[in-house]
Design an enzyme around this catalytic site. Structure first.
Site, PDB file in Angstrom:
ATOM      1  N   VAL A  13      30.374  60.551  60.660  1.00 37.99           N
ATOM      2  CA  VAL A  13      29.418  59.515  61.073  1.00 37.99           C
ATOM      3  C   VAL A  13      27.989  60.075  61.018  1.00 37.99           C
ATOM      4  CG1 VAL A  13      28.700  57.932  62.919  1.00 37.99           C
ATOM      5  CG2 VAL A  13      31.135  58.421  62.591  1.00 37.99           C
ATOM      6  N   TYR A 147      39.114  65.599  75.330  1.00 33.25           N
ATOM      7  CA  TYR A 147      38.134  64.737  74.657  1.00 33.25           C
ATOM      8  C   TYR A 147      37.719  63.587  75.580  1.00 33.25           C
ATOM      9  CZ  TYR A 147      36.348  61.703  70.860  1.00 33.25           C
ATOM     10  OH  TYR A 147      35.587  60.890  70.045  1.00 33.25           O
TER      11      TYR A 147
HETATM   12  N1  LIG Z   1      34.766  58.248  63.896  1.00 35.05           N
HETATM   13  C1  LIG Z   1      35.205  57.615  64.947  1.00 35.05           C
HETATM   14  O1  LIG Z   1      36.122  56.792  64.855  1.00 35.05           O
HETATM   15  C2  LIG Z   1      34.590  57.848  66.304  1.00 35.05           C
HETATM   16  C3  LIG Z   1      35.030  57.037  67.365  1.00 35.05           C
HETATM   17  C4  LIG Z   1      34.505  57.250  68.631  1.00 35.05           C
HETATM   18  C5  LIG Z   1      33.521  58.204  68.819  1.00 35.05           C
HETATM   19  N2  LIG Z   1      33.093  58.958  67.778  1.00 35.05           N
HETATM   20  C6  LIG Z   1      32.088  59.988  68.064  1.00 35.05           C
HETATM   21  O2  LIG Z   1      31.167  60.090  67.017  1.00 35.05           O
HETATM   22  C7  LIG Z   1      30.801  61.457  66.836  1.00 35.05           C
HETATM   23  C8  LIG Z   1      31.032  61.869  65.399  1.00 35.05           C
HETATM   24  O3  LIG Z   1      32.413  61.784  65.097  1.00 35.05           O
HETATM   25  P1  LIG Z   1      32.960  61.897  63.613  1.00 35.05           P
HETATM   26  O4  LIG Z   1      34.054  60.924  63.489  1.00 35.05           O
HETATM   27  O5  LIG Z   1      31.849  61.852  62.663  1.00 35.05           O
HETATM   28  O6  LIG Z   1      33.637  63.339  63.646  1.00 35.05           O
HETATM   29  P2  LIG Z   1      33.244  64.657  62.814  1.00 35.05           P
HETATM   30  O7  LIG Z   1      34.166  65.732  63.278  1.00 35.05           O
HETATM   31  O8  LIG Z   1      33.202  64.364  61.365  1.00 35.05           O
HETATM   32  O9  LIG Z   1      31.766  64.949  63.300  1.00 35.05           O
HETATM   33  C9  LIG Z   1      31.451  65.738  64.419  1.00 35.05           C
HETATM   34  C10 LIG Z   1      30.463  66.791  63.957  1.00 35.05           C
HETATM   35  O10 LIG Z   1      30.053  67.568  65.091  1.00 35.05           O
HETATM   36  C11 LIG Z   1      30.081  68.931  64.721  1.00 35.05           C
HETATM   37  N3  LIG Z   1      30.278  69.706  65.938  1.00 35.05           N
HETATM   38  C12 LIG Z   1      31.377  69.741  66.740  1.00 35.05           C
HETATM   39  N4  LIG Z   1      31.171  70.559  67.785  1.00 35.05           N
HETATM   40  C13 LIG Z   1      29.911  71.049  67.653  1.00 35.05           C
HETATM   41  C14 LIG Z   1      29.136  71.941  68.412  1.00 35.05           C
HETATM   42  N5  LIG Z   1      29.622  72.532  69.526  1.00 35.05           N
HETATM   43  N6  LIG Z   1      27.885  72.240  67.983  1.00 35.05           N
HETATM   44  C15 LIG Z   1      27.396  71.680  66.831  1.00 35.05           C
HETATM   45  N7  LIG Z   1      28.090  70.830  66.074  1.00 35.05           N
HETATM   46  C16 LIG Z   1      29.343  70.511  66.475  1.00 35.05           C
HETATM   47  C17 LIG Z   1      31.227  69.047  63.735  1.00 35.05           C
HETATM   48  O11 LIG Z   1      31.145  70.202  62.917  1.00 35.05           O
HETATM   49  C18 LIG Z   1      31.085  67.764  62.954  1.00 35.05           C
HETATM   50  O12 LIG Z   1      30.224  67.910  61.847  1.00 35.05           O
HETATM   51  C19 LIG Z   1      31.599  62.263  67.845  1.00 35.05           C
HETATM   52  O13 LIG Z   1      30.803  62.492  68.982  1.00 35.05           O
HETATM   53  C20 LIG Z   1      32.743  61.357  68.182  1.00 35.05           C
HETATM   54  O14 LIG Z   1      33.232  61.590  69.483  1.00 35.05           O
HETATM   55  C21 LIG Z   1      33.619  58.807  66.515  1.00 35.05           C
END
Ligand SMILES: NC(=O)c1ccc[n+]([C@@H]2O[C@H](COP(=O)([O-])OP(=O)(O)OC[C@H]3O[C@@H](n4cnc5c(N)ncnc54)[C@H](O)[C@@H]3O)[C@@H](O)[C@H]2O)c1
Length: 318
Positions: A13, A147
């Site tokens: 995202v 989480y």
């Molecule tokens: N995709 C979905 O369906 C969804 C749904 C609900 C919430 N979210 C939220 O949206 C956000 C992005 O999710 P996503 O689906 O893109 O997942 P993703 O894993 O692709 O993205 C998360 C990013 O955060 C980085 N990251 C993780 N821990 C870190 C840290 N300690 N320091 C720096 N970077 C860190 C990861 O390397 C990754 O690039 C998250 O916070 C997630 O909880 C996503």
């Protein structure tokens, strides 16, 4: 023109969010530790003068010497159920300690923040659809708790910083979002089904497939997150962002088989704590943001399948 920090900007995202903010002429700094993200997600931005990639962890943010920004999208957090088993402590601390550092940084910079929370804060909901006023039904000791509970704590912290420091922080409760740049081995349902269909033609459906989800295409979700950031007068608000059309997992599996052009459905027992239904009540999103998702599941899946096929150069259907 503003300067915007996107934590988790190398993720699924986050990288689409970077694209969207940059395309409106703003400067973007993406911070990512690439735990679950991928440099390839932002490789196309390498030549952009308004884009800076910082490789680092939000838990080390005070040591990173980041410039002052006006906007912070805080997305850094692994989000895949597969990672809840292998990276539970990492996730819990990123969403607590890491979020604390991001909020401190935003107070210092006097920046506006959008905190990426999740529909997981509702746990296995007893209320359908889920409005923001619902407090959830989370198993605090379950396999998803690292989480769910840390995201809940992050929301608590965001509210506390708003009250204590006057920080303008808005919370997006994001529901299932899918699209290009998800990891092949992500463990979430759509990448699972698509990769299984492409790789060996067998799609594993857990349970009888009657459990439902509401899937939002990433472009829609990013539009909602950005509207939450840019709409005036929403300090302290929490808004569901996602798709409110409910689809059974069985129907999604069938549709993916059809679009990939093959595939056989096999069933496995339902994992513990897997919610049976999830659907956002989007009333607040419509009222406060004048936003609603527009991309039909079939269109979004076509674009996603095209991306995933591109990750398999040997795919005979290309
Ligand atoms: N995709 C979905 O369906 C969804 C749904 C609900 C919430 N979210 C939220 O949206 C956000 C992005 O999710 P996503 O689906 O893109 O997942 P993703 O894993 O692709 O993205 C998360 C990013 O955060 C980085 N990251 C993780 N821990 C870190 C840290 N300690 N320091 C720096 N970077 C860190 C990861 O390397 C990754 O690039 C998250 O916070 C997630 O909880 C996503």
């Amino acid at each position: 023109m503003t300067t915007t920090l996107v934590t988790g900007g190398g993720g699924f995202v986050g990288s689409h969010l970077c694209d969207s903010v940059l395309s409106d002429g703003h400067e973007v700094i993406a911070l990512d530790n690439f735990g679950s993200g991928d440099r390839a997600n932002v490789a196309h931005l390498r030549e952009e003068t308004d884009f800076t990639l910082v490789s680092g962890d939000v838990r080390d943010l005070p040591d990173l010497d980041l410039p002052v920004v006006e906007r912070v999208y805080h997305l850094a957090s692994r989000a895949s159920p597969a990672d809840f088993v292998t990276h539970a402590i990492d996730i819990a601390l990123t969403n607590s300690e890491g979020t604390r550092h991001v909020l401190d940084y935003a107070v210092e910079a006097d920046a506006r923040v959008v905190y990426a929370s999740t529909s997981e804060v509702y746990g296995d909901p007893e209320v359908h659809p889920q409005p923001e006023s619902y407090n959830g039904n989370v198993n605090i000791r379950g396999s998803r708790a690292c989480y769910d509970e840390s995201k809940r704590f992050g929301e608590t912290l965001a509210v506390a910083y708003g009250r204590r420091h006057g920080l303008d922080v808005r919370t997006a409760r994001i529901f299932n979002t899918y699209g290009p740049r998800m990891r092949l081995n992500d463990g979430r349902v759509i990448p699972n089904f698509v990769t299984q269909a492409i790789e060996n033609g067998e799609i594993t459906v857990y349970g009888d497939g009657s459990q439902t989800r509401s899937f939002a295409y990433v472009e829609d979700t990013v539009g909602g997150i950005r509207a939450l950031m840019e709409t005036e007068g929403l300090a302290g608000e929490v808004v569901n962002i996602g798709q409110d059309i409910e689809t059974t997992i069985g129907d999604v599996a069938d549709l993916i088989c059809e679009l990939v052009g093959g595939g056989e459905i096999v069933t496995q027992p339902l994992p513990k704590d897997d919610p049976s239904r999830r659907r956002p009540d989007l009333t607040r999103a419509r009222q406060l943001l004048d936003w609603r998702p527009t991309i039909p599941l079939e269109d979004g899946l076509e674009r996603t399948i095209e991306y995933f096929r591109g990750q398999y150069p040997e795919d005979p259907n290309r």
